[in-house]
Design an enzyme around this catalytic site. Sequence first.
Site, PDB file in Angstrom:
ATOM      1  N   TYR A 134      17.493 -49.546   5.068  1.00  0.00           N
ATOM      2  CA  TYR A 134      17.237 -48.843   6.324  1.00  0.00           C
ATOM      3  C   TYR A 134      16.336 -49.730   7.170  1.00  0.00           C
ATOM      4  CZ  TYR A 134      16.037 -44.768   9.311  1.00  0.00           C
ATOM      5  OH  TYR A 134      15.859 -43.889  10.353  1.00  0.00           O
ATOM      6  N   LYS A 144      21.656 -49.211   7.077  1.00  0.00           N
ATOM      7  CA  LYS A 144      21.575 -48.273   8.191  1.00  0.00           C
ATOM      8  C   LYS A 144      20.844 -49.024   9.293  1.00  0.00           C
ATOM      9  CE  LYS A 144      19.722 -43.844   9.760  1.00  0.00           C
ATOM     10  NZ  LYS A 144      18.928 -42.636   9.420  1.00  0.00           N
TER      11      LYS A 144
END
Length: 307
Positions: A147, A175
């Site tokens: 992330y 992400k």
Amino acid sequence: MDTCTDQPDQTPPPRGLWLPLITPFRDGALDAVSLRRLITHYARAPLDGLILGATTGEGLTLDEDELERLVMLSADALAASGRRLPVYLGLSGSDTRKLTKTLQRTAPWPIDGVLIACPYYTRPSQQGLVLHFEAAADATARPILIYNIPYRTGVNLHNEAMLRLAERANIVGVKDCCADPAQTAELLRLRPPGFAVLTGEDALAFDALSRGCDGAILASAHLETEAFAAMMHRLQAGDRLGGTTEWQRLADLPKLLFAEPSPAPIKHALWRRGLIDSPEVRLPMTPVSAPLAAALDARLWPGRSAA
């Protein structure tokens, strides 16, 4: 870790539309009844996966017992729904040792992978970031989704470091919330086969999917889930006009849902819809303001007066 040594072969890299599920609370505690209702509802939706306990799920406010209960309740509810939907667990932290211990502790849990945010506040070097995620990859055989969200963590994982990490078998994607279209475009061009790039920027989802991202992890998809999925599927099928039409109906929703700190606006909307029994958030998050609540009600239920 023997319980999950074959996990990467069982679960393909994440693709499509994923939902970072909110964590419902009531009277200061995890609301199991509302959680089951949410899982049952979204198991019927056109989603490709769920993420538990991440930022939208207020994971930083959950203690170890609550996090485990969240996972177990969700697994039971999914099993009862009859839908086999992949589930990732959101993890974060700036202590690599603590992160690896958490990964080992969660090894027996019924999850398919983990979403791990870059270490926040400490702003390590690129080499420090690489070593952090390599240690995580060594601590679990489960798929890891990085992330990268610099405006929250204070550090940007650059593409050179990202591509080094992509060589690890169980680091399966990112992400992407780097907020730099050029960095994303370069990553999409240079990434190895099988390394997934999913956008996490709700307001920029259309542009990111148009550039070739493999999917999206969108908190806004708690609402109008079918329309978000339709937009993504049309773009991935090469139907830009159809995708544009769907997006034009949706573009104002992320602006409303992020007009105040998330997930309070989403929880308000879900509460008004009857999917959760309380819009409660945990400090330092606070409930939505009255003007935003009215604006959300007007957007989601035009013509219906507030209760």
